[in-house]
Design a protein around this motif. Structure first.
Motif, PDB file in Angstrom:
ATOM      1  N   ASP A  53       0.812  -1.192   0.000  1.00 34.71           N
ATOM      2  CA  ASP A  53       0.000   0.000   0.000  1.00 34.71           C
ATOM      3  C   ASP A  53       0.853   1.253   0.000  1.00 34.71           C
ATOM      4  OD1 ASP A  53      -2.525   0.941  -0.024  1.00 34.71           O
ATOM      5  OD2 ASP A  53      -3.075   0.133   1.935  1.00 34.71           O
ATOM      6  N   LYS A  54       0.363   2.267  -0.685  1.00 34.19           N
ATOM      7  CA  LYS A  54       1.024   3.556  -0.584  1.00 34.19           C
ATOM      8  C   LYS A  54       0.609   4.211   0.729  1.00 34.19           C
ATOM      9  CE  LYS A  54       1.816   7.345  -3.021  1.00 34.19           C
ATOM     10  NZ  LYS A  54       1.478   8.468  -3.869  1.00 34.19           N
ATOM     11  N   VAL A  55       1.451   5.080   1.224  1.00 36.22           N
ATOM     12  CA  VAL A  55       1.125   5.781   2.469  1.00 36.22           C
ATOM     13  C   VAL A  55       0.662   7.201   2.124  1.00 36.22           C
ATOM     14  CG1 VAL A  55       2.023   6.580   4.686  1.00 36.22           C
ATOM     15  CG2 VAL A  55       2.864   4.440   3.699  1.00 36.22           C
ATOM     16  N   TYR A  56      -0.447   7.621   2.708  1.00 35.18           N
ATOM     17  CA  TYR A  56      -0.978   8.963   2.460  1.00 35.18           C
ATOM     18  C   TYR A  56      -1.046   9.766   3.747  1.00 35.18           C
ATOM     19  CZ  TYR A  56      -2.537   7.307  -2.093  1.00 35.18           C
ATOM     20  OH  TYR A  56      -2.575   6.803  -3.361  1.00 35.18           O
ATOM     21  N   ALA A  57      -0.997  11.088   3.594  1.00 32.68           N
ATOM     22  CA  ALA A  57      -1.276  11.952   4.742  1.00 32.68           C
ATOM     23  C   ALA A  57      -2.682  11.605   5.228  1.00 32.68           C
ATOM     24  CB  ALA A  57      -1.211  13.414   4.313  1.00 32.68           C
ATOM     25  N   GLY A  58      -2.879  11.571   6.516  1.00 30.09           N
ATOM     26  CA  GLY A  58      -4.186  11.212   7.077  1.00 30.09           C
ATOM     27  C   GLY A  58      -4.274   9.751   7.472  1.00 30.09           C
ATOM     28  N   ASP A  59      -3.345   8.940   6.980  1.00 29.37           N
ATOM     29  CA  ASP A  59      -3.374   7.515   7.333  1.00 29.37           C
ATOM     30  C   ASP A  59      -3.117   7.316   8.826  1.00 29.37           C
ATOM     31  OD1 ASP A  59      -4.070   6.021   5.110  1.00 29.37           O
ATOM     32  OD2 ASP A  59      -2.038   6.026   4.290  1.00 29.37           O
ATOM     33  N   ARG A  60      -3.933   6.448   9.414  1.00 28.39           N
ATOM     34  CA  ARG A  60      -3.698   6.061  10.804  1.00 28.39           C
ATOM     35  C   ARG A  60      -2.836   4.810  10.775  1.00 28.39           C
ATOM     36  NH1 ARG A  60      -7.417   9.262  13.457  1.00 28.39           N
ATOM     37  NH2 ARG A  60      -9.131   9.881  12.082  1.00 28.39           N
ATOM     38  N   VAL A  61      -1.711   4.905  11.446  1.00 26.77           N
ATOM     39  CA  VAL A  61      -0.749   3.800  11.362  1.00 26.77           C
ATOM     40  C   VAL A  61      -0.419   3.247  12.749  1.00 26.77           C
ATOM     41  CG1 VAL A  61       0.304   4.655   9.225  1.00 26.77           C
ATOM     42  CG2 VAL A  61       1.214   5.419  11.415  1.00 26.77           C
ATOM     43  N   ARG A  62       0.085   2.026  12.750  1.00 22.37           N
ATOM     44  CA  ARG A  62       0.591   1.416  13.975  1.00 22.37           C
ATOM     45  C   ARG A  62       2.023   0.972  13.736  1.00 22.37           C
ATOM     46  NH1 ARG A  62      -4.441  -1.314  16.619  1.00 22.37           N
ATOM     47  NH2 ARG A  62      -5.915  -0.881  14.940  1.00 22.37           N
ATOM     48  N   GLY A  63       2.808   1.053  14.784  1.00 25.06           N
ATOM     49  CA  GLY A  63       4.198   0.651  14.630  1.00 25.06           C
ATOM     50  C   GLY A  63       4.982   0.864  15.901  1.00 25.06           C
TER      51      GLY A  63
END
Ligand SMILES: Nc1nc2c(ncn2[C@@H]2O[C@H](COP(=O)(O)OP(=O)(O)OP(=O)(O)O)[C@@H](O)[C@H]2O)c(=O)[nH]1
Ligand SMILES: [Mg+2]
Ligand SMILES: [Zn+2]
Length: 294
Positions: A37-47
């Motif tokens: 997946d591409k990463v976009y501004a607004g994406d909620r991520v975990r890490g």
């Protein structure tokens, strides 16, 4: 795992804001994220926070939505900014934006900015449009980035949500965001650059604000509802039309027998300006328009 939100995506550079720490990190997508997946501004991520600078992105949460222009995910609300004077009001563009955002399932707020520059005629026009949009069912605000009138009210609309500012070039979107967040943005310069360029700048930045995020966007000069939806769909995104039950459920509110929208227009319950923009949007004409409107 730690939760974060992508606030910036510019080429290879990804910035992740971690609310828990109130701090931004450089985002590093791990292998599986990169491929999938591409990463976009607004994406909620975990890490994981790897060190004081870096955040390893292990997962992207499913997106609620993804806008193309500007490219931002998970937008809750769009602030549609316009002016009555400097530059003059463009009702067709504003109505088109409102229809498209409603179609995309986004909440909208209509803001008339630069009320400090209005002359007598301008003030009258402002009141006219304020009434039209309020009656149609929109939340409408009058504001000035210069005098800060209306800025507090706007603030209340934006807390806790991801919002973007849209509207024609030069209406003061960046100025309002600067006033709200205290962040310095390029004023009167951003979109001139992007609109002329062949490759529109794809960079976006979300600014943390009152538990939510605000995104600036380049100005729009043209938007057509029919590029997004079928002609038959447009009528569902004029909230004032939905109050009436026409004889036929597939009524396009043109010349059909038993059209209640036409009756409401005749009674002055629906604005002629809005209805004319509806016709223009779906590229239609009705022979009785002149009699009813003006
Ligand atoms: N008098 C007055 N001027 C304003 C107000 N808001 C913005 N301006 C001015 O209007 C011009 C355009 O403002 P911007 O904030 O760059 O407008 P924008 O909507 O971000 O424009 P684009 O990025 O081109 O889409 C600047 O010169 C601002 O100083 C206001 O409320 N009152
Ligand atoms: Mg701007
Ligand atoms: Zn009808």
């Amino acid at each position: 795992m730690t939760k974060g939100i992508v606030t910036e995506r510019a080429g290879q550079k990804i910035t992740v804001f971690v609310p828990e720490e109130e701090k931004s990190y450089r985002g590093i997508p791990l292998g599986k994220v990169k491929k999938k997946d591409k990463v976009y501004a607004g994406d909620r991520v975990r890490g994981r926070i790897v060190d004081s600078e870096s955040f390893a992105i292990e997962e992207i949460e499913e997106r609620k939505n993804l806008l193309i222009r500007p490219p931002i995910a998970n937008v809750d609300k769009v602030v549609v900014v316009s002016t009555i004077q400097n530059p003059p009001f463009q009702s067709y563009l504003i109505d088109s934006l409102l229809v498209v955002y409603d179609y995309l399932g986004l909440d909208t707020v209509v803001v008339f900015n630069k009320i400090d520059v209005l002359d007598k005629e301008g003030k009258e026009e402002l009141e006219k449009w304020f009434k039209i949009y309020t009656a149609a069912g929109y939340k409408v605000l009058r504001a000035s980035a210069e005098t800060e009138e209306g800025v507090e009210e706007l603030k209340r609309e934006l807390s806790g949500v991801i919002s973007i500012f849209a509207g024609p070039s030069g209406v003061g979107k960046s100025s309002l965001i600067s006033k709200l967040t205290g962040e310095e943005l390029r004023i009167g310069e951003v979109s001139r650059k992007t609109e002329r360029g062949r490759h529109t700048t794809r960079e976006v930045r979300l600014i943390p604000f009152e538990g939510g995020f605000i995104g600036d966007a380049p100005g729009f000069s043209r938007v057509e509802a029919l590029n997004f939806m079928e002609k038959e769909e447009v009528r569902f995104h004029f909230p004032e039309f939905l109050r009436y039950q026409c004889k036929y459920s597939d009524c396009l509110h043109l010349n059909e027998e038993g059209c209640e929208v036409r009756e409401a227009l005749k009674r002055g319950e629906i604005s002629c300006e809005r209805y004319k923009n509806y016709l223009k949007m779906i590229r239609e004409f009705v022979p009785w328009l002149k009699e009813v409107c003006d």
